[in-house]
Design a protein around this motif. Structure first.
Motif, PDB file in Angstrom:
ATOM      1  N   ARG A  99      23.307  30.112  61.018  1.00 43.04           N
ATOM      2  CA  ARG A  99      24.271  31.153  61.388  1.00 43.04           C
ATOM      3  C   ARG A  99      24.144  31.509  62.864  1.00 43.04           C
ATOM      4  NH1 ARG A  99      26.656  33.372  56.965  1.00 43.04           N
ATOM      5  NH2 ARG A  99      25.585  33.111  54.974  1.00 43.04           N
ATOM      6  N   GLU A 100      22.924  31.641  63.347  1.00 42.21           N
ATOM      7  CA  GLU A 100      22.697  32.000  64.741  1.00 42.21           C
ATOM      8  C   GLU A 100      23.203  30.918  65.688  1.00 42.21           C
ATOM      9  OE1 GLU A 100      18.553  32.816  65.005  1.00 42.21           O
ATOM     10  OE2 GLU A 100      18.696  34.755  63.980  1.00 42.21           O
ATOM     11  N   GLN A 123      27.556  31.033  65.009  1.00 47.09           N
ATOM     12  CA  GLN A 123      28.328  32.229  65.347  1.00 47.09           C
ATOM     13  C   GLN A 123      28.790  32.222  66.807  1.00 47.09           C
ATOM     14  OE1 GLN A 123      29.086  34.486  62.938  1.00 47.09           O
ATOM     15  NE2 GLN A 123      30.381  35.691  64.318  1.00 47.09           N
ATOM     16  N   GLU A 139      32.721  31.844  68.297  1.00 48.00           N
ATOM     17  CA  GLU A 139      33.281  32.866  69.177  1.00 48.00           C
ATOM     18  C   GLU A 139      33.697  32.280  70.522  1.00 48.00           C
ATOM     19  OE1 GLU A 139      30.200  35.755  69.276  1.00 48.00           O
ATOM     20  OE2 GLU A 139      30.655  36.560  67.277  1.00 48.00           O
ATOM     21  N   TRP A 180      33.540  36.613  58.505  1.00 51.42           N
ATOM     22  CA  TRP A 180      32.398  36.047  57.794  1.00 51.42           C
ATOM     23  C   TRP A 180      32.446  34.524  57.809  1.00 51.42           C
ATOM     24  CZ3 TRP A 180      34.431  33.149  53.939  1.00 51.42           C
ATOM     25  CH2 TRP A 180      35.455  33.637  53.134  1.00 51.42           C
TER      26      TRP A 180
END
Length: 240
Positions: A13-14, A17, A21, A33
């Motif tokens: 996820r890190e 994400q 973006e 999500w």
């Protein structure tokens, strides 16, 4: 069938994400999500015909992902020897599609997840729901099917051209650029809800996505995540 540990999920996820973006969202859009890739199969009932594992029914952009060597779903599920939602008790089934015809959105979503086994992110933003993959996992040709249709599809095609041009200057960057493999605007989603399926105790948790065309897809997740994701969508749709 190996699952990512919680620390590994957090690391993934890190990593993704900020990539989403920076490279995926449009102006004024934000990610709500992200459902991480899973090692498992798509099952489907399309026009009353069972198919496990599900194979793409639509024209999809060529995938460079190798076929998995995971254990196949049980013979009971592949043969249709189950009642109602008992397919959910087979842990190799991560997604389940119901639709009256193969052109419906749930089928198209399942087609694209099945074509990049173990690599598909499911992302909800303030504008759309998308199957997202790393650009390096798709053939270099332009998408010709549903992934290129509609307002966001045309915008993504323009972005893809820019990303491809940039990739010629910085190939290492382009390999990690997230791109939409399939997406729908929020207007094509009727509702999302948490669901408990199967006969095991406790019953398996799924996020249920009902599309405006009457088709449905279930995605296996944990109960807290399913409820939170459904609530996020409901809140988004209630905004003026």
């Amino acid at each position: 069938m190996a699952d990512l540990s919680p620390p590994e999920q957090q690391l993934l996820r890190e990593k993704w994400q900020p990539l989403l973006e920076e490279h995926w969202v449009a102006g004024g859009e934000s990610v709500l999500w992200v459902e991480l890739p899973a090692q498992g199969y798509v099952g489907s009932v399309v026009n009353q015909r069972l198919e496990v594992p599900h194979a793409p029914k639509s024209e999809v952009r060529e995938s460079l992902v190798d076929a998995p060597d995971w254990p196949l779903p049980s013979e009971q599920v592949t043969a249709g020897a189950f009642l109602d939602d008992e397919w959910a008790d087979d842990p190799s089934i991560m997604w389940w599609v119901h639709a009256a015809a193969q052109e419906r959105d749930a089928v198209l979503l399942g087609d694209h997840i099945a074509n990049v086994p173990g690599q598909a992110f499911l992302v909800l933003s303030t504008n759309r729901l998308a199957v997202v993959v790393a650009e390096k996992q798709l053939a270099a040709t332009e998408p010709q099917g549903p992934a290129s249709a509609g307002l966001f599809g045309r915008a993504r095609a323009a972005v893809h051209q820019v990303q491809r041009a940039a990739g010629e200057l910085a190939p290492s960057l382009s390999e990690d650029v997230p791109v939409s493999y399939f997406e729908v605007p929020l207007s094509r989603i009727a509702r999302m809800s948490a669901a408990r399926l199967g006969r095991s105790i406790p019953r398996s948790a799924f996020l249920r996505i009902d599309f405006a065309d009457g088709s449905t897809v279930f995605t296996r997740t944990d109960s807290g995540s399913a409820e939170a994701k459904a609530m996020e969508f409901t809140h988004l749709r209630s905004r003026p």
